[in-house]
Design an enzyme around this catalytic site. Structure first.
Site, mmCIF file in Angstrom:
data_model
loop_
_atom_site.group_PDB
_atom_site.id
_atom_site.type_symbol
_atom_site.label_atom_id
_atom_site.label_comp_id
_atom_site.label_asym_id
_atom_site.label_seq_id
_atom_site.Cartn_x
_atom_site.Cartn_y
_atom_site.Cartn_z
ATOM 1 N N CYS A 1 0.815 -1.219 0.000
ATOM 2 C CA CYS A 1 0.000 0.000 0.000
ATOM 3 C C CYS A 1 0.846 1.266 0.000
ATOM 4 C CB CYS A 1 -0.918 0.030 1.214
ATOM 5 S SG CYS A 1 -2.366 -0.991 1.011
ATOM 6 N N VAL A 2 1.962 1.241 0.698
ATOM 7 C CA VAL A 2 2.798 2.454 0.719
ATOM 8 C C VAL A 2 4.236 2.135 0.355
ATOM 9 C CG1 VAL A 2 1.502 3.918 2.257
ATOM 10 C CG2 VAL A 2 3.045 2.240 3.232
#
Lengths: 104, 178
Positions: free
Chosen positions: A103-104
């Site tokens: 996600c990041v």
């Protein structure tokens, strides 16, 4: 799975156009992949690509921009300079790795 | 290498239907640890897709950018009926949620779980958003209510602006209110 002929070699791609087999990648191919997205590879690109491939071999997942910064020492700003706008995806594409899932 | 050799399938790095003009505005109005993450992670993800991204911090969301509070966000299970115990699907009885020490314990557990996923703390995520070219804005009314100035805020915050200015700056953007 679509198969594409790149630089005279048949390579398998996933539905998004990323290489599916780690072993099918080579440096000549990388140059063409980079050219496909308008990038001319410099020494620093190569350092990053080699780190990404080694990291993938270690962890089995494509690196995110954050991981590339914290574990690889390539700052997010530098990643954006080398692979503009969408660094994580472009890095994985040129390095012959799957589309990043983090996600990041 | 000849042009004929080039791969016909080149990934779409922008996303389907993206004309390069996509813009995202995220309004962060909560200061709980669990409510800080959605905006920050979506913001970072949008920037990773080359999307112009603006975050507006208002009301309790100000805690996410206030220097003295941003590293101390808390998670409370009070009123959260989806709070589970770390045993199967067992839910935490709501009667236990307000007991002394539960908030600290729940906060600690959440921080640990998130860090195990290699997701950074909110201040580091904010810095990542700034490094990727994201824009952070403080809400004028919230700043006035809390008696805070730009000096009290995370350095990456560009300015304290009013709602009107934020609406102007995010013309045409998709909007998320969190």
């Amino acid at each position: 799975m679509p198969v594409a002929i790149i630089c005279g070699h048949a390579v398998e791609l996933d539905k998004d156009g990323f290489l599916t087999d780690y072993e099918e990648w080579n440096e000549i191919l990388a140059k063409q992949l980079a050219a496909n997205i308008g990038i001319d590879l410099t020494d620093r690109h190569w350092e990053l690509i080699r780190w990404l491939r080694a990291d993938y071999r270690r962890l089995g997942v494509s690196s995110t921009t954050r991981h590339t910064q914290s574990a690889g020492g390539f700052s997010i700003k530098e990643q954006l300079e080398l692979f503009p706008k969408t660094p994580a995806k472009k890095m994985a594409y040129v390095a012959g790795l799957p589309k990043p899932q983090g996600c990041v | 290498m000849t042009p004929q050799d080039s791969v016909p399938i080149i990934p779409s790095f922008g996303g389907e239907g993206d004309d390069g003009q996509r813009k995202l505005a995220i309004i962060c109005s909560k200061g709980n640890l669990d409510m800080a993450y959605p905006g920050l992670i979506l913001g970072a993800a949008a920037l990773g897709n080359g999307i112009e991204t603006h975050l507006f911090f208002t009301f309790w969301g100000f805690d996410m950018i206030a220097k003295t509070r941003m590293a101390k966000l808390k998670f409370s299970p009070v009123g959260n009926t989806a709070m589970h115990l770390p045993i199967g699907d067992a839910r935490m009885p709501q009667a236990l949620a307000p007991l002394p020490g539960i908030q600290a314990l729940a906060t600690k557990m959440m921080r640990k779980q998130i860090s195990e996923l290699d997701v950074p703390e909110p201040p580091e995520l904010l810095q990542q958003i700034v490094d990727m070219g994201g824009h952070l804005w403080g809400c004028r009314m919230s700043a006035d209510m809390m008696g805070l100035t730009e000096d009290d805020l995370f350095d990456g915050v560009e300015a304290i602006i009013n709602a009107d200015t934020f609406i102007e700056k995010t013309y045409g953007a998709q909007l998320l209110f969190i």
